[in-house]
Motif scaffolding. Sequence first.
Motif, PDB file in Angstrom:
ATOM      1  N   LYS A 117       0.807  -1.219   0.000  1.00 56.35           N
ATOM      2  CA  LYS A 117       0.000   0.000   0.000  1.00 56.35           C
ATOM      3  C   LYS A 117       0.846   1.278   0.000  1.00 56.35           C
ATOM      4  CE  LYS A 117      -4.033   2.018   2.104  1.00 56.35           C
ATOM      5  NZ  LYS A 117      -5.060   1.914   3.095  1.00 56.35           N
ATOM      6  N   VAL A 118       1.794   1.412   0.904  1.00 55.50           N
ATOM      7  CA  VAL A 118       2.550   2.658   1.028  1.00 55.50           C
ATOM      8  C   VAL A 118       4.053   2.464   1.224  1.00 55.50           C
ATOM      9  CG1 VAL A 118       0.556   3.897   1.972  1.00 55.50           C
ATOM     10  CG2 VAL A 118       2.198   2.849   3.530  1.00 55.50           C
ATOM     11  N   CYS A 119       4.510   1.238   1.327  1.00 57.20           N
ATOM     12  CA  CYS A 119       5.918   0.957   1.630  1.00 57.20           C
ATOM     13  C   CYS A 119       6.788   1.017   0.380  1.00 57.20           C
ATOM     14  CB  CYS A 119       6.069  -0.439   2.222  1.00 57.20           C
ATOM     15  SG  CYS A 119       5.108  -0.737   3.705  1.00 57.20           S
ATOM     16  N   PRO A 120       8.063   1.364   0.548  1.00 58.79           N
ATOM     17  CA  PRO A 120       8.988   1.247  -0.579  1.00 58.79           C
ATOM     18  C   PRO A 120       9.087  -0.207  -1.029  1.00 58.79           C
ATOM     19  CG  PRO A 120       9.997   2.449   1.242  1.00 58.79           C
ATOM     20  CD  PRO A 120       8.707   1.876   1.750  1.00 58.79           C
ATOM     21  N   THR A 121       9.388  -0.394  -2.304  1.00 59.38           N
ATOM     22  CA  THR A 121       9.547  -1.737  -2.860  1.00 59.38           C
ATOM     23  C   THR A 121      10.970  -1.904  -3.397  1.00 59.38           C
ATOM     24  OG1 THR A 121       8.894  -1.075  -5.075  1.00 59.38           O
ATOM     25  CG2 THR A 121       7.117  -1.779  -3.581  1.00 59.38           C
ATOM     26  N   ALA A 122      11.385  -3.145  -3.543  1.00 57.47           N
ATOM     27  CA  ALA A 122      12.693  -3.409  -4.132  1.00 57.47           C
ATOM     28  C   ALA A 122      12.757  -2.829  -5.546  1.00 57.47           C
ATOM     29  CB  ALA A 122      12.978  -4.910  -4.137  1.00 57.47           C
ATOM     30  N   ALA A 123      11.673  -2.950  -6.298  1.00 52.96           N
ATOM     31  CA  ALA A 123      11.652  -2.396  -7.660  1.00 52.96           C
ATOM     32  C   ALA A 123      11.855  -0.879  -7.639  1.00 52.96           C
ATOM     33  CB  ALA A 123      10.340  -2.750  -8.350  1.00 52.96           C
ATOM     34  N   GLY A 124      11.238  -0.204  -6.694  1.00 53.03           N
ATOM     35  CA  GLY A 124      11.416   1.237  -6.580  1.00 53.03           C
ATOM     36  C   GLY A 124      12.838   1.609  -6.190  1.00 53.03           C
ATOM     37  N   LEU A 125      13.439   0.801  -5.315  1.00 57.34           N
ATOM     38  CA  LEU A 125      14.796   1.093  -4.859  1.00 57.34           C
ATOM     39  C   LEU A 125      15.846   0.873  -5.955  1.00 57.34           C
ATOM     40  CD1 LEU A 125      14.746  -0.347  -1.237  1.00 57.34           C
ATOM     41  CD2 LEU A 125      14.485   2.027  -1.977  1.00 57.34           C
TER      42      LEU A 125
END
Length: 150
Positions: A117-125
């Motif tokens: 829902k609102v957490c950072p993801t590995a893909a985003g990092l």
Amino acid sequence: PATASPRPASTEDPRRYPDASAAIQGGLELTVRSSTADYAGWRVSFAAGTTSPGYACAGGGGVPFSRGCYKADWQFPANHDGGDFATIVVPFTAFSDLWSAATGMHTTNCTAADPRKVCPTAAGLEAIQYVEVWAEGVDGKVQLDIAGVA
């Protein structure tokens, strides 16, 4: 800077960052020092996976198309005297991309129950676009030296 009302003071670094996806279980590391370490409004944000990092980090998910800027609170260790740099690790689980643009406080926290829902993801990092360190939401004088962000 000193402010008459709780307005944000911030510094930003809008460059491309190395892939940090392998650190998803860890956090963002700040190397910082301050003569105002007891200030209660320290925050850090980063943009990842958004079309407009500046817009996302101004809106905090509260205005249309402003998701993808993750913000978290952080504090200095109690014994920080401002002389030496301190290493502060802000866990990625402390970040949320839904927060108040007025105060910087989360409107929805990152939780293990629903991390998508609102957490950072590995893909985003994999592609952090923007990092910003804030003094926000609390009145007071602030001074901050930043030696590094990792």
